[in-house]
Design an enzyme around this catalytic site. Structure first.
Site, PDB file in Angstrom:
ATOM      1  N   SER A 104      25.698  11.837  44.501  1.00 26.35           N
ATOM      2  CA  SER A 104      24.853  12.767  45.437  1.00 26.35           C
ATOM      3  C   SER A 104      23.598  12.920  44.917  1.00 26.35           C
ATOM      4  O   SER A 104      22.855  12.052  45.041  1.00 26.35           O
ATOM      5  CB  SER A 104      25.927  14.407  45.063  1.00 26.35           C
ATOM      6  N   ASP A 161      33.430  13.985  53.374  1.00 26.60           N
ATOM      7  CA  ASP A 161      32.728  14.792  52.401  1.00 26.60           C
ATOM      8  C   ASP A 161      32.242  15.931  53.530  1.00 26.60           C
ATOM      9  O   ASP A 161      31.682  15.946  54.469  1.00 26.60           O
ATOM     10  CB  ASP A 161      31.485  13.911  52.310  1.00 26.60           C
ATOM     11  N   HIS A 197      33.263  15.791  48.877  1.00 23.56           N
ATOM     12  CA  HIS A 197      32.412  15.657  48.332  1.00 23.56           C
ATOM     13  C   HIS A 197      32.233  15.691  46.727  1.00 23.56           C
ATOM     14  O   HIS A 197      31.882  14.839  46.039  1.00 23.56           O
ATOM     15  CB  HIS A 197      31.229  16.945  48.577  1.00 23.56           C
TER      16      HIS A 197
END
Length: 262
Positions: A127, A201, A230
């Site tokens: 991320s 996600d 995620h």
């Protein structure tokens, strides 16, 4: 303050990890960064490989220790876990320029440390950590010691992410005014790159990862994780096997496999 950033930081020993160091590394602008250096099995054929690990926005390095342990178990390499400024036990407050300086500080530390100065390095970012990794590799790849880049569920840029995730934008509240222009940097990277994309996600729309993959001109692999959201992509089947195969291919004598297609 980033979510969960200042909560208690778990230690490697809590996860059965015995061969590790707890470090405090100074930055050139006066901050002190917490880090873990975890050794894989000594004398292993991959003991000259170190994964430089950059985590996502929530939590701290202690929360990613199970991931580090899995990487070591699958590959037998070492893992260096950096704590950004303002997270965990590190001093300071986070912003884009500060986090990039932290990443450079970590890379310079590994390059200057006697034990790791000749290691092959693999940068791994999840991320926000993927954006950190992209920027770091783009600037440092010419040195030749960065063998590969692993990206998981990262975004094109912060500005392109925010409209997609409101109201979940609170996940990145402190960093909303930052840029992190990964889409403009990824094409400059020549280091082999593995793209791990959780197709469920809910924070970073999967098309961000796909566009980064398509913009990349490096030797590359696309690994979709059909059930991964995620934060759960790491538990998807094939996640660590893909990382292990990738690291073997970029640090050994084998050639990079051909890119996978959807």
């Amino acid at each position: 303050m980033p979510p969960n950033a200042r909560t208690e930081v778990p230690r490697p020993s809590q996860f059965g990890i015995k061969d590790f160091e707890e470090l405090v590394i100074p930055t050139t602008d006066g901050e002190k960064l917490s880090a873990y250096y975890i050794r894989g099995p000594r004398g292993n054929r991959n003991s000259d490989i170190t994964v430089l690990m950059f985590h996502g926005n929530a939590g701290n390095i202690g929360h990613r220790l199970p991931i580090a342990r899995m990487i070591i178990n699958f590959i037998g390499c070492n893992v260096f876990m950096l704590e950004y400024r303002g997270y965990g036990l590190s001093t300071g407050e986070p912003d884009e320029s500060g986090l990039y300086l932290d990443a450079q500080t970590a890379l310079d530390y590994l390059r200057n440390r006697a034990e790791t100065s000749n290691h092959k390095l693999v940068v791994y970012g999840q991320s926000l950590g993927g954006a950190v990794g992209i920027k770091l590799v783009a600037k440092n790849q010419k040195n030749g010691d960065i063998a590969g880049l692993v990206l998981e569920n990262t975004f094109l840029s912060m500005r392109k992410l925010i409209p997609s995730v409101i109201p979940p934008a609170r996940y990145f509240t402190l960093l909303c005014h930052q840029v992190w222009p990964s889409e403009s940097l990824i094409s400059s990277i020549s280091v082999p790159t593995l793209f791990l994309s959780g197709l469920q996600d809910e924070i970073v729309p999967p098309h961000h990862m796909r566009q980064l993959y398509e913009l990349s001109t490096a030797p590359k692999i696309w690994k979709p994780l059909p059930g991964g959201d995620h934060n759960s992509s790491v538990v998807e089947e094939g996640y660590f096997e893909s990382i292990a195969d990738f690291i073997t291919s970029v640090t050994g004598d084998e050639k990079m496999p051909r890119p996978e297609k959807l």
